[in-house]
Enzyme design. Structure first.
Site, mmCIF file in Angstrom:
data_model
loop_
_atom_site.group_PDB
_atom_site.id
_atom_site.type_symbol
_atom_site.label_atom_id
_atom_site.label_comp_id
_atom_site.label_asym_id
_atom_site.label_seq_id
_atom_site.Cartn_x
_atom_site.Cartn_y
_atom_site.Cartn_z
ATOM 1 N N CYS A 92 -13.099 3.935 -2.463
ATOM 2 C CA CYS A 92 -12.366 4.960 -1.708
ATOM 3 C C CYS A 92 -12.580 6.365 -2.257
ATOM 4 C CB CYS A 92 -10.882 4.651 -1.699
ATOM 5 S SG CYS A 92 -10.458 3.103 -0.880
ATOM 6 N N GLN A 152 -6.259 -5.700 -1.757
ATOM 7 C CA GLN A 152 -5.521 -4.471 -2.045
ATOM 8 C C GLN A 152 -4.098 -4.514 -1.502
ATOM 9 O OE1 GLN A 152 -7.435 -0.762 -1.131
ATOM 10 N NE2 GLN A 152 -9.333 -1.323 -2.161
ATOM 11 N N ARG A 209 0.747 9.759 15.012
ATOM 12 C CA ARG A 209 1.557 9.281 16.130
ATOM 13 C C ARG A 209 2.842 10.116 16.217
ATOM 14 N NH1 ARG A 209 -0.429 4.448 13.691
ATOM 15 N NH2 ARG A 209 -1.711 3.225 15.133
ATOM 16 N N SER A 246 -2.729 2.762 5.022
ATOM 17 C CA SER A 246 -3.705 3.653 5.658
ATOM 18 C C SER A 246 -4.381 2.963 6.832
ATOM 19 C CB SER A 246 -4.750 4.109 4.637
ATOM 20 O OG SER A 246 -5.391 2.994 4.042
ATOM 21 N N HIS A 347 -8.276 6.637 7.037
ATOM 22 C CA HIS A 347 -8.973 6.562 5.749
ATOM 23 C C HIS A 347 -10.381 6.002 5.935
ATOM 24 C CE1 HIS A 347 -9.862 6.003 1.625
ATOM 25 N NE2 HIS A 347 -9.191 4.885 1.384
ATOM 26 N N CYS A 377 -6.970 6.440 -5.552
ATOM 27 C CA CYS A 377 -7.118 5.094 -6.114
ATOM 28 C C CYS A 377 -8.323 4.413 -5.489
ATOM 29 C CB CYS A 377 -5.850 4.279 -5.900
ATOM 30 S SG CYS A 377 -5.383 4.032 -4.174
#
Length: 391
Positions: A92, A152, A209, A246, A347, A377
């Site tokens: 990431c 995760q 949203r 995410s 993401h 992270c």
């Protein structure tokens, strides 16, 4: 005289939902990134022939994202063939690491002008597709962690349990992300490159949203429950949902980094200096807690306690990650992700670091702040942190 790496500008694509019906899904990943590169040089007015390297983050380097996608995008963008590129994977944090390597190269004297960027088309190149159905860990790593590493989502649950974060707190934070992202659309709009996709103009992020609410978020079921994980980790309260995690997303971004005196000679006006770096490893089962030691390491290295840092971008992989970081560092939440984060914006894993920098720079400019810190992270129990100083 010491060399200083400065950010001239940051641009990115709109972020589209990472599914076949997503706003960007009809684009090839190379074309998406190439359009962003074209927009960056057009906006800065820099001659692309002067760019000495293009350092690109991309996590799933297979299929349409294979074989050094950075180089394909450089050529697709019409840059001179003399411009090289390299593509890296720090999960990431890939695009943030691209920025760090670019800035470090400038400081070291390896570059005078370099582009850092990232791209990920999660609608077209699915997560884990690069594993080809095979074990990517190996016998020695299995021997070190005989109970096994975890998804995760389980790590996010373990964090929520360790820091005693309730489902209500996670959902309230997720609601905040959407609220902030929607209200900040006009502020971050200058960073976004409008794209023509199948005859439509896409110029806004698809994820936020405006109609969500804590009540709607509360209706969602836990996303990662399994009997096996419940037996292994009885402390888990099963609080993590698709709503407080995410979004899977398509996107790309890029920034131009220069040595400060070179920027002045070329008539470029920098927005910020890249002033400090840290990267760290942490427990690969908890996995997502590395942002805490990475922030502390960078703060100590640069001599700036967190109280002196005006705004922060902490990637919203999951709400529990940001809230645990905030509790440990005792940073007021009003200084964190003030324009929303990955829960609302999405993401695209290889590109998110560029979006964080873009939002961080906008936050510093809007608040008249001086120092900003971003941290991300990463899978495998890692994190990087970068300090930005507004000029």
């Amino acid at each position: 005289m010491a060399r200083r790496a400065v950010i001239v500008d940051v641009v990115r694509s709109p972020f589209g939902r990472g599914r076949a019906s997503g706003a960007l899904a009809a684009l090839h990943p190379v074309d998406l990134y190439a359009r962003v590169l074209q927009a960056l040089v057009a906006r800065t007015g820099v001659d692309p022939a002067l760019v000495e390297d293009v350092i690109t983050g991309c996590v799933i380097q297979v299929g349409e994202q294979a074989a050094n996608i950075g180089r394909q995008a450089v050529l697709a963008a019409g840059f001179p063939e003399t411009v090289p590129a390299v593509t890296l994977d720090r999960k990431c944090g890939s695009a943030q690491q691209a920025m760090d390597f670019a800035a470090q190269g400038v400081i070291a004297g390896a570059y005078d002008l370099v582009i850092a960027g990232g791209v990920e088309m999660m609608s077209r190149v699915e997560m884990k597709s690069n594993r080809m159905g095979r074990d990517n860990l190996g016998p020695m790593l299995h021997a070190r962690y005989p109970e096994g590493l975890v998804h995760q989502g389980i790590s996010a649950e373990l964090i929520a349990a360790k820091w005693d974060l309730s489902r209500e707190e996670l959902d309230e934070y997720a609601f905040r992300s959407h609220q902030h992202a929607v209200s900040a659309r006009g502020i971050v709009a200058p960073d976004i490159v409008a794209l023509e996709v199948d005859g439509r103009t896409v110029d806004m992020d698809e994820g936020p949203r405006p109609d969500t609410s804590p009540e709607r978020l509360a209706d969602l079921s836990p996303a990662f429950h399994s009997d096996a994980m419940a037996a292994r980790f009885p402390e888990i309260g099963w609080r993590v949902t698709a709503g407080n995690a995410s979004q899977v997303t398509d996107g790309a971004g890029a920034m131009l980094i220069a040595e400060e005196s070179v920027a002045a000679r070329l008539g470029l006006t920098p927005r910020a200096a890249v002033s400090g770096f840290a990267v760290t490893g942490d427990d690969p089962v908890m996995m997502l807690t590395g942002v805490i030691p990475a922030t502390r390491k960078l703060s100590a290295r640069c001599g700036h306690p967190v109280e002196e840092i005006d705004v922060f971008e902490v990637n919203e992989a999951f709400a529990s990650v940001v809230l645990a970081w905030q509790r440990e560092l005792r940073v007021p939440l009003e200084r964190v992700n003030i324009f929303g984060g990955a829960i609302a914006l999405g993401h695209p894993v290889g590109a998110s670091g560029i979006r964080l920098t873009g939002n961080l720079l906008r936050a510093l400019e809007e608040t008249d702040g001086r120092f900003g810190l971003q941290t991300m992270c990463e899978s495998g129990g890692m994190a990087n942190a970068t300090l930005i100083e507004r000029l």
